[in-house]
Every structure is written in structure tokens, then in C-alpha cells.
Design a protein around this motif. Structure first.
Motif, PDB file in Angstrom:
ATOM      1  N   GLU A 170      39.353  40.358  49.737  1.00  0.00           N
ATOM      2  CA  GLU A 170      38.887  39.315  48.814  1.00  0.00           C
ATOM      3  C   GLU A 170      37.912  38.393  49.537  1.00  0.00           C
ATOM      4  O   GLU A 170      38.277  37.727  50.502  1.00  0.00           O
ATOM      5  CB  GLU A 170      40.071  38.497  48.305  1.00  0.00           C
ATOM      6  CG  GLU A 170      40.981  39.237  47.355  1.00  0.00           C
ATOM      7  CD  GLU A 170      42.174  38.376  46.965  1.00  0.00           C
ATOM      8  OE1 GLU A 170      42.012  37.550  46.044  1.00  0.00           O
ATOM      9  OE2 GLU A 170      43.236  38.508  47.606  1.00  0.00           O
ATOM     10  N   TYR A 190      33.825  35.313  40.919  1.00  0.00           N
ATOM     11  CA  TYR A 190      35.211  35.163  40.478  1.00  0.00           C
ATOM     12  C   TYR A 190      36.207  35.677  41.516  1.00  0.00           C
ATOM     13  O   TYR A 190      35.847  36.416  42.423  1.00  0.00           O
ATOM     14  CB  TYR A 190      35.433  35.952  39.177  1.00  0.00           C
ATOM     15  CG  TYR A 190      34.571  35.514  38.021  1.00  0.00           C
ATOM     16  CD1 TYR A 190      34.964  34.465  37.192  1.00  0.00           C
ATOM     17  CD2 TYR A 190      33.365  36.156  37.749  1.00  0.00           C
ATOM     18  CE1 TYR A 190      34.181  34.065  36.119  1.00  0.00           C
ATOM     19  CE2 TYR A 190      32.572  35.766  36.679  1.00  0.00           C
ATOM     20  CZ  TYR A 190      32.981  34.717  35.866  1.00  0.00           C
ATOM     21  OH  TYR A 190      32.202  34.334  34.804  1.00  0.00           O
ATOM     22  N   ASN A 191      37.467  35.320  41.296  1.00  0.00           N
ATOM     23  CA  ASN A 191      38.556  35.899  42.071  1.00  0.00           C
ATOM     24  C   ASN A 191      38.763  37.351  41.606  1.00  0.00           C
ATOM     25  O   ASN A 191      38.618  37.645  40.424  1.00  0.00           O
ATOM     26  CB  ASN A 191      39.838  35.094  41.852  1.00  0.00           C
ATOM     27  CG  ASN A 191      41.010  35.673  42.607  1.00  0.00           C
ATOM     28  OD1 ASN A 191      41.691  36.563  42.104  1.00  0.00           O
ATOM     29  ND2 ASN A 191      41.252  35.197  43.801  1.00  0.00           N
ATOM     30  N   THR A 192      39.117  38.232  42.529  1.00  0.00           N
ATOM     31  CA  THR A 192      39.192  39.658  42.202  1.00  0.00           C
ATOM     32  C   THR A 192      40.575  40.266  42.467  1.00  0.00           C
ATOM     33  O   THR A 192      40.715  41.489  42.513  1.00  0.00           O
ATOM     34  CB  THR A 192      38.138  40.430  43.026  1.00  0.00           C
ATOM     35  OG1 THR A 192      38.321  40.125  44.420  1.00  0.00           O
ATOM     36  CG2 THR A 192      36.725  40.063  42.602  1.00  0.00           C
ATOM     37  N   ASP A 217      43.331  40.615  40.684  1.00  0.00           N
ATOM     38  CA  ASP A 217      43.845  41.521  39.654  1.00  0.00           C
ATOM     39  C   ASP A 217      43.102  42.856  39.658  1.00  0.00           C
ATOM     40  O   ASP A 217      43.709  43.911  39.420  1.00  0.00           O
ATOM     41  CB  ASP A 217      43.742  40.877  38.267  1.00  0.00           C
ATOM     42  CG  ASP A 217      44.873  39.890  37.988  1.00  0.00           C
ATOM     43  OD1 ASP A 217      45.911  39.962  38.686  1.00  0.00           O
ATOM     44  OD2 ASP A 217      44.728  39.057  37.081  1.00  0.00           O
ATOM     45  N   SER A 257      37.601  38.995  36.629  1.00  0.00           N
ATOM     46  CA  SER A 257      38.917  38.353  36.677  1.00  0.00           C
ATOM     47  C   SER A 257      39.520  38.226  35.272  1.00  0.00           C
ATOM     48  O   SER A 257      40.677  37.833  35.122  1.00  0.00           O
ATOM     49  CB  SER A 257      38.818  36.955  37.307  1.00  0.00           C
ATOM     50  OG  SER A 257      38.129  36.064  36.460  1.00  0.00           O
TER      51      SER A 257
END
Length: 214
Positions: free
Chosen positions: A46, A100-102, A104, A137
Motif C-alpha cells: 500500500e 485512494y486507499n487500496t 480492499d 476503494s
């Protein structure tokens, strides 16, 4: 005689150089043909593990993280776009306004490995974000992308609604961190050889041929 190659491709789905690295690797493997037999496993990394759910404006993020000027960002974007085009991948930079956060996405990739569809999902995630400008995300986006990659949409929904594979992803992130992986893409061949960065096709081909000969 065909040489077996176990390849751990450590990367993030929001990393443009990871797209270039994968496309270059795939082309190098095509050129090596029957000389090698590659078994590719995508491992999680991440770039922004602390990213808020709503993400962050990409220009602000890059300026804050790397100190890049708008001119440097534009030059970098153009370089990435050109490299992608050479490898048959379309980067629509104007569609990618946020980062974005990845986490998931990495959970789904872990599941896809068990389903034998990990490469298909990885390609679909790269295309969704970098070509179509979709949010990796967003769980509805992830379910749709998983379905396009040949995975069961309802199973993807169930996984995302739970914490399934979260511990597995964290464990793998820690493992590769302990091995010294601090940047992506990092390509580890046969648990021994490291190729870093979005290298040209010729660099991957030369390295893999040398490893296969051993």
C-alpha cells in the motif's frame, strides 16, 4: 528445457509504474516463450495505507509527498502515458483526479489467487483506475471489476462486507516489508533475485534469461 520461474510481483493498484512494470514483464515473458514457465503471484503493497476513505486530490498529494512542482508532475504524467502507450496500455491521466486507499482491492486480489483469476483481476483493477478513472476503494466498483475479471460478484460482495483476508494481506505486507521492500514495483524471482522499478522490456528479458540459465 523449460526453466520454471516463481515470480512475486509486489505492487499497488494505484501505482502507475506498477502497470508499466507488469506490462514490460509480460512482454519479456512472451519474448522468452518456451524457454521459461512463469508462475506469477501478486503481493500486496500500500502506497498510502493511512489514506482517508474519501481519498485525496492527486496533485495535492504528490506535491505534499514528493515536493513536485506542477511542471514536474506534468512531465512525469506525460512520460508515464508514453511508456504505457508503447506497451499497449492507455493512461487517461485527466480521469484520475484522486488517489485512494487500496486495502480492499488487495483483499480481493488475495481471494482471486485462490480462484486462479489473480492476473485477470490485477489487469482489470489497473484499467479501472488508470484508464477509466474509477475509484478502487469503492466497494461497488470493486464488485463490478471482480465480475469483469471472471469472479463471482456475490462472493466478492460477501468478502468486502466482512474482514475476510484482511489478516492475510497484513501478514504478506509485513513479510515483504521485513524483506526490505520499500518501493514498488518489486519483482522477486525464485525467492532470490530482485528486479525493481518499471524497467524496460529488454531489462526484464535479459534478467529472466540469465536467471533461467542458472
Amino acid at each position: 528445457m523449460t526453466a520454471p520461474l516463481k515470480i512475486d510481483f509486489v505492487s499497488d493498484v494505484s501505482c502507475p509504474w506498477c502497470v508499466i512494470g507488469l506490462k514490460s514483464l509480460e512482454r519479456a515473458l512472451e519474448q522468452l516463450g518456451p524457454e521459461v514457465s512463469a508462475d506469477i503471484h501478486f503481493q500486496p503493497f500500500e502506497l498510502n495505507p493511512q489514506m482517508a476513505p474519501e481519498g485525496e486530490d492527486i496533485a495535492e498529494h504528490i506535491a505534499n509527498k514528493y515536493g513536485s512542482t506542477p511542471e514536474q508532475m506534468q512531465a512525469s504524467r506525460e512520460g508515464i502515458r508514453a511508456r504505457g502507450a508503447e506497451l499497449g496500455f492507455t493512461f487517461n491521466m485527466e480521469k484520475r483526479g484522486r488517489i485512494y486507499n487500496t486495502f480492499d482491492a488487495h483483499r480481493l486480489l488475495h481471494w482471486a489467487e485462490h480462484e486462479g483469476r489473480q492476473l485477470e483481476l490485477k489487469r482489470a483493477l489497473f484499467e479501472a483506475y488508470f484508464t477509466d478513472g474509477r475509484n478502487p476503494s469503492d466497494r461497488e466498483v470493486l464488485i463490478d471489476v471482480a465480475s469483469r475479471a471472471g469472479l463471482d460478484a456475490e462472493q466478492a460482495r460477501e468478502i468486502l462486507a466482512s474482514d475476510r483476508y484482511a489478516a492475510d494481506v497484513r501478514q504478506r505486507e509485513q513479510l515483504f516489508g521485513q524483506l526490505g521492500i520499500r518501493a514498488v514495483p518489486s519483482v522477486i524471482v525464485n525467492d532470490k533475485y530482485l528486479i525493481q522499478g518499471g524497467q524496460p522490456v529488454a531489462v526484464f528479458e535479459q534478467a529472466l534469461r540469465k536467471i533461467a540459465a542458472e
